[in-house]
Motif scaffolding. Structure first.
Motif, short mmCIF file in Angstrom:
data_model
loop_
_atom_site.label_atom_id
_atom_site.label_comp_id
_atom_site.label_asym_id
_atom_site.label_seq_id
_atom_site.Cartn_x
_atom_site.Cartn_y
_atom_site.Cartn_z
N GLU A 1 0.85 -1.19 0.00
CA GLU A 1 0.00 0.00 0.00
C GLU A 1 0.88 1.24 0.00
N LEU A 2 0.61 2.16 -0.88
CA LEU A 2 1.36 3.41 -0.95
C LEU A 2 0.52 4.53 -0.35
N TYR A 3 1.00 5.10 0.74
CA TYR A 3 0.33 6.24 1.36
C TYR A 3 1.03 7.51 0.92
N MET A 4 0.27 8.37 0.28
CA MET A 4 0.84 9.61 -0.23
C MET A 4 1.00 10.64 0.88
N CYS A 5 0.31 10.44 2.01
CA CYS A 5 0.40 11.35 3.16
C CYS A 5 0.22 10.53 4.43
N LEU A 6 1.11 10.73 5.40
CA LEU A 6 1.03 10.01 6.66
C LEU A 6 -0.28 10.29 7.38
N GLY A 7 -0.80 11.50 7.23
CA GLY A 7 -1.97 11.92 7.98
C GLY A 7 -3.27 11.81 7.22
N GLN A 8 -3.30 11.06 6.13
CA GLN A 8 -4.53 10.85 5.37
C GLN A 8 -4.76 9.36 5.17
N GLU A 9 -6.00 8.98 4.96
CA GLU A 9 -6.33 7.56 4.79
C GLU A 9 -6.15 7.08 3.35
N ASP A 10 -6.12 7.99 2.39
CA ASP A 10 -6.04 7.60 0.99
C ASP A 10 -4.75 6.84 0.71
N MET A 11 -4.87 5.75 -0.03
CA MET A 11 -3.69 4.98 -0.40
C MET A 11 -3.92 4.33 -1.75
N ALA A 12 -2.83 3.86 -2.34
CA ALA A 12 -2.90 3.15 -3.62
C ALA A 12 -2.35 1.75 -3.44
N ASP A 13 -3.03 0.78 -4.00
CA ASP A 13 -2.56 -0.61 -3.94
C ASP A 13 -1.56 -0.85 -5.07
N LEU A 14 -0.30 -1.05 -4.71
CA LEU A 14 0.72 -1.34 -5.72
C LEU A 14 1.00 -2.84 -5.84
N ARG A 15 0.46 -3.61 -4.90
CA ARG A 15 0.72 -5.05 -4.97
C ARG A 15 0.05 -5.67 -6.20
N ALA A 16 -1.17 -5.22 -6.50
CA ALA A 16 -1.88 -5.80 -7.65
C ALA A 16 -1.15 -5.54 -8.96
N PRO A 17 -0.78 -4.28 -9.28
CA PRO A 17 -0.04 -4.08 -10.53
C PRO A 17 1.35 -4.72 -10.51
N LEU A 18 1.95 -4.81 -9.34
CA LEU A 18 3.26 -5.46 -9.24
C LEU A 18 3.16 -6.92 -9.66
N ARG A 19 2.09 -7.57 -9.21
CA ARG A 19 1.94 -9.00 -9.48
C ARG A 19 1.22 -9.28 -10.79
N ALA A 20 0.63 -8.23 -11.38
CA ALA A 20 -0.14 -8.43 -12.61
C ALA A 20 0.74 -8.65 -13.82
N SER A 21 1.96 -8.11 -13.76
CA SER A 21 2.80 -8.16 -14.95
C SER A 21 4.27 -8.10 -14.55
N ALA A 22 5.09 -8.84 -15.26
CA ALA A 22 6.53 -8.77 -15.05
C ALA A 22 7.11 -7.51 -15.66
N ASP A 23 6.30 -6.84 -16.50
CA ASP A 23 6.71 -5.58 -17.13
C ASP A 23 6.43 -4.44 -16.15
N ARG B 1 2.56 6.55 -10.78
CA ARG B 1 2.27 7.92 -11.26
C ARG B 1 0.84 8.33 -10.94
N ASP B 2 -0.10 7.42 -11.08
CA ASP B 2 -1.48 7.72 -10.75
C ASP B 2 -1.61 8.07 -9.26
N ALA B 3 -0.87 7.35 -8.42
CA ALA B 3 -0.93 7.60 -6.98
C ALA B 3 -0.35 8.97 -6.65
N ILE B 4 0.79 9.30 -7.21
CA ILE B 4 1.43 10.59 -6.92
C ILE B 4 0.53 11.74 -7.37
N ALA B 5 -0.24 11.52 -8.42
CA ALA B 5 -1.18 12.55 -8.89
C ALA B 5 -2.29 12.82 -7.88
N ARG B 6 -2.43 11.94 -6.87
CA ARG B 6 -3.46 12.13 -5.83
C ARG B 6 -2.84 12.62 -4.52
#
Length: 334
Positions: free
Chosen positions: A271-293, A302-307
């Motif tokens: 889980e990528l938390y863009m801010c320690l004090g906010q609940e919003d996060m991005a799941d990077l495990r799924a795209p990590l495991r979805a493709s070797a690319d 990049r989508d996460a950092i945009a949030r």
């Protein structure tokens, strides 16, 4: 693929904090419940997956990597991960590889950490009193931690002490802890207790000791000079002229430090938390495991950092905790 990470407020993201485990051999009262339910080990990213994720961030311009927990050095096989990450130091892509630790395992691992290119460590230490240390950590042993700090010094690691300011607990140790750090050659940073995890509002308010008070007390005894030094991180620094010490203050409550935030936090489950004090996060495990690319993974980053938000909402004003987040500090590693 390699364009640097810039958030919506034009802040470059150059610092990644990675929690490699939610487990710890202590149970500090402001960080964890005494009887924690930890994640099943099967839910954790493998060390190889953590390597791939961190390497993707390094490829996107992250220059500083801090390994955290829980207690990072209790993760089985963790030194293999440090050895692997050291290749980015050798290439010049990574400028610093470091960790935050409770110090309990430093005697065992300090020499190997230094061999991996670690040059400094942050050690969490709120008191030098044996009984208080046992109380605040519940399971901790102060002599083991002090020996670990000594081991770090023996192999040439710089040590910075992080002390959480706790009202009614270590107020009377402000100057003795400062003096000890001066004698040992350690920098010292004070941290305001943060409203994270379900500890109960009353407990949080009872613990809260604003660092404006800590600084004012220093000014009564020392000549305090504000330093212009900025690392992109949350600390503001002063120098005590009589000792030459640099003292840091991390003040998420009395001074919001978000304007220069250059960091994001990755948990041991991806889980990528863009801010320690906010609940919003991005799941990077799924795209990590979805493709070797890595293209899919990089797009998700990049989508996460945009949030990434402008800042957090921690506030203890009006005798209530505002902006509290539900996860424990150990989940994202501080």
């Amino acid at each position: 693929m390699t364009a640097p990470l810039i958030d919506p407020f034009a802040r470059p993201i150059t610092y990644l904090r990675v929690s490699v485990t939610d487990r710890c051999d202590f149970r500090c009262t402001y960080c964890m419940a005494e009887h924690m339910t930890f994640l099943p080990k099967a839910d954790l990213l493998t060390l190889e997956e953590l390597d791939r994720l961190c390497s993707a961030f390094v490829g996107l311009g992250v220059e500083k990597l801090r390994i955290t927990g829980g207690e990072p050095l209790v993760r089985k096989g963790i030194m293999a991960f440090f050895r692997s990450m050291s290749r980015h130091l050798a290439s010049g892509a990574l400028k610093e590889l470091t960790l935050t630790t409770n110090g309990s395992q430093l005697r065992k691992y300090a020499a190997e950490l230094a061999d991996c290119g670690v040059r400094r460590v942050n050690v969490s230490l709120d008191t030098l009193d044996d009984a208080r240390f046992a109380a605040i950590t519940r399971w901790g042993r102060l002599p083991q931690v002090l020996d670990g700090i000594a081991a770090a010094q023996e192999v040439g690691l710089r040590v910075k002490i992080n002390a959480v300011a706790l009202k009614g607990f270590n107020e009377d140790e402000q100057f003795s802890l400062t003096e000890w750090c001066a004698q040992q050659g350690h920098d010292l940073t004070w941290i305001e207790v943060m409203p994270m995890g379900d500890m109960g509002e009353e407990a949080r308010l009872d613990q809260y000791w604003p660092l404006s008070d800590v600084r004012a007390r220093y000014a009564q005894r020392f000549t305090v000079t504000d330093l212009a030094e900025r690392t992109g991180g949350p600390a503001r620094y002063v120098r005590l002229e009589e000792t030459g010490q640099k003292i840091g203050f991390i003040t998420p409550l009395t001074h919001n430090f978000c304007e220069s935030c250059n960091r994001v936090r990755l948990t041991c489950t991806g889980e990528l938390y863009m801010c320690l004090g906010q609940e919003d996060m991005a799941d990077l495990r799924a795209p990590l495991r979805a493709s070797a690319d890595d293209a899919v993974l990089v797009a998700a980053i990049r989508d996460a950092i945009a949030r990434k938000p402008k800042g957090h909402d921690f506030d203890y004003s009006r005798q209530r905790v505002v902006g509290q987040v539900s996860r424990h500090m150990s989940h994202t590693g501080g």
